[in-house]
Design an enzyme around this catalytic site. Sequence first.
Site, PDB file in Angstrom:
ATOM      1  N   ALA A  71      -1.008   3.606   8.352  1.00  0.00           N
ATOM      2  CA  ALA A  71      -0.962   5.033   7.997  1.00  0.00           C
ATOM      3  C   ALA A  71      -2.361   5.610   7.800  1.00  0.00           C
ATOM      4  O   ALA A  71      -2.659   6.712   8.273  1.00  0.00           O
ATOM      5  CB  ALA A  71      -0.120   5.238   6.737  1.00  0.00           C
ATOM      6  N   HIS A  98       0.832  -1.201   0.000  1.00  0.00           N
ATOM      7  CA  HIS A  98       0.000   0.000   0.000  1.00  0.00           C
ATOM      8  C   HIS A  98       0.868   1.252   0.000  1.00  0.00           C
ATOM      9  O   HIS A  98       1.589   1.516   0.962  1.00  0.00           O
ATOM     10  CB  HIS A  98      -0.920   0.005   1.222  1.00  0.00           C
ATOM     11  CG  HIS A  98      -1.635   1.304   1.416  1.00  0.00           C
ATOM     12  ND1 HIS A  98      -1.587   2.022   2.599  1.00  0.00           N
ATOM     13  CD2 HIS A  98      -2.407   2.047   0.562  1.00  0.00           C
ATOM     14  CE1 HIS A  98      -2.298   3.129   2.469  1.00  0.00           C
ATOM     15  NE2 HIS A  98      -2.801   3.169   1.261  1.00  0.00           N
ATOM     16  N   VAL A 152       5.693   2.543   1.788  1.00  0.00           N
ATOM     17  CA  VAL A 152       4.923   1.428   1.246  1.00  0.00           C
ATOM     18  C   VAL A 152       4.667   0.465   2.404  1.00  0.00           C
ATOM     19  O   VAL A 152       5.608  -0.081   2.981  1.00  0.00           O
ATOM     20  CB  VAL A 152       5.655   0.687   0.108  1.00  0.00           C
ATOM     21  CG1 VAL A 152       4.788  -0.467  -0.411  1.00  0.00           C
ATOM     22  CG2 VAL A 152       6.005   1.632  -1.030  1.00  0.00           C
ATOM     23  N   GLU A 153       3.391   0.280   2.745  1.00  0.00           N
ATOM     24  CA  GLU A 153       3.049  -0.668   3.806  1.00  0.00           C
ATOM     25  C   GLU A 153       2.971  -2.073   3.210  1.00  0.00           C
ATOM     26  O   GLU A 153       2.174  -2.334   2.312  1.00  0.00           O
ATOM     27  CB  GLU A 153       1.718  -0.291   4.440  1.00  0.00           C
ATOM     28  CG  GLU A 153       1.784   1.018   5.216  1.00  0.00           C
ATOM     29  CD  GLU A 153       0.445   1.414   5.808  1.00  0.00           C
ATOM     30  OE1 GLU A 153       0.349   1.485   7.039  1.00  0.00           O
ATOM     31  OE2 GLU A 153      -0.499   1.665   5.026  1.00  0.00           O
ATOM     32  N   ILE A 154       3.829  -2.950   3.709  1.00  0.00           N
ATOM     33  CA  ILE A 154       3.853  -4.344   3.262  1.00  0.00           C
ATOM     34  C   ILE A 154       3.056  -5.167   4.263  1.00  0.00           C
ATOM     35  O   ILE A 154       3.432  -5.270   5.438  1.00  0.00           O
ATOM     36  CB  ILE A 154       5.303  -4.876   3.188  1.00  0.00           C
ATOM     37  CG1 ILE A 154       6.174  -3.970   2.304  1.00  0.00           C
ATOM     38  CG2 ILE A 154       5.303  -6.316   2.694  1.00  0.00           C
ATOM     39  CD1 ILE A 154       5.809  -3.970   0.848  1.00  0.00           C
TER      40      ILE A 154
END
Length: 307
Positions: free
Chosen positions: A189, A139, A150-152
């Site tokens: 986030a 994301h 970037v959210e993994i």
Amino acid sequence: MRNHTIKDVAVVGAGTIGLGWSALFAAHGSTVRLTDPRPDLEQSLTDALPMLAGSLDTTAQELRARIEVCPSLRDAVRDADLVQENGPERLEFKQEVFADIAAAAPADAILASSSSGIIASAIARTLPDDIAARLLIAHPFNPPQVVPLVEIVPGARTDERNVTAATDFYRSVGRTPVRLHKEIEGFAANRLQSVVLQESFRLVSQGVVTAQELDTVVKASLGGRWATVGPFESYHLGGGPGGIRHMIEHLGKGLDQEDGSSGITKEGIARVIAQTEAAYGTGPDAYRARAERRDRQQIAVNRAVVD
């Protein structure tokens, strides 16, 4: 499972996020195949590239040379090492599109969704294990070619080797990947942003400040501060040499409401204290070093921001 470098990327969905991803990947040397059912795909890419190139210190021509517009999903994903999906935020759509992607993409391609809230386990629910093992959330924050995060977020069946490969890839294109250790709708986030936005709407609707004044408050305080240290390091530094432990002892009363309404427990507070102290150190020397670093960075942010 993935054991080689990610070079060929398919981008599925050419809205703002998909176009930003395409430009970012191309700017870092990937071959990008872009697909979207919209009839104006070619023109949309052409129109967007000059601004995207400006944010990436390159030219529209250089980016366009690495981006191929594909009329079909099958053509876009057939040689992909990684597929970045950017479709509508509807679970049924994502389940269907990933089934289609998996049927046409290489058997070891990583399948990443830019979903802003739907968890990978839900998307993979109707998919077999071998596909679920390659599916995860990656994301971004908009615009993805500018904002580093970037959210993994892997699903329950995502293979850890694919998580590592995806994380390494996003880092290689200049992003800051943060792996979430537990699936939660909305991720981290956006959940933080939601709380701030709710209170912002409340303050403006009650006439406390205008919308523009609210933005100024954030830009002149929390926005710049958190850009350099984040909430917990800021709180830790606010406690002086005593750090976050001192702050909570003197100013943190009521964090753990007896009725449980805050969702915060004494055990949770102890975990935050331990992790914060482990990350940033304790005592006068650690405080002085980090405070001086914060001040240097804050001054640089202040100088860089032009309203």
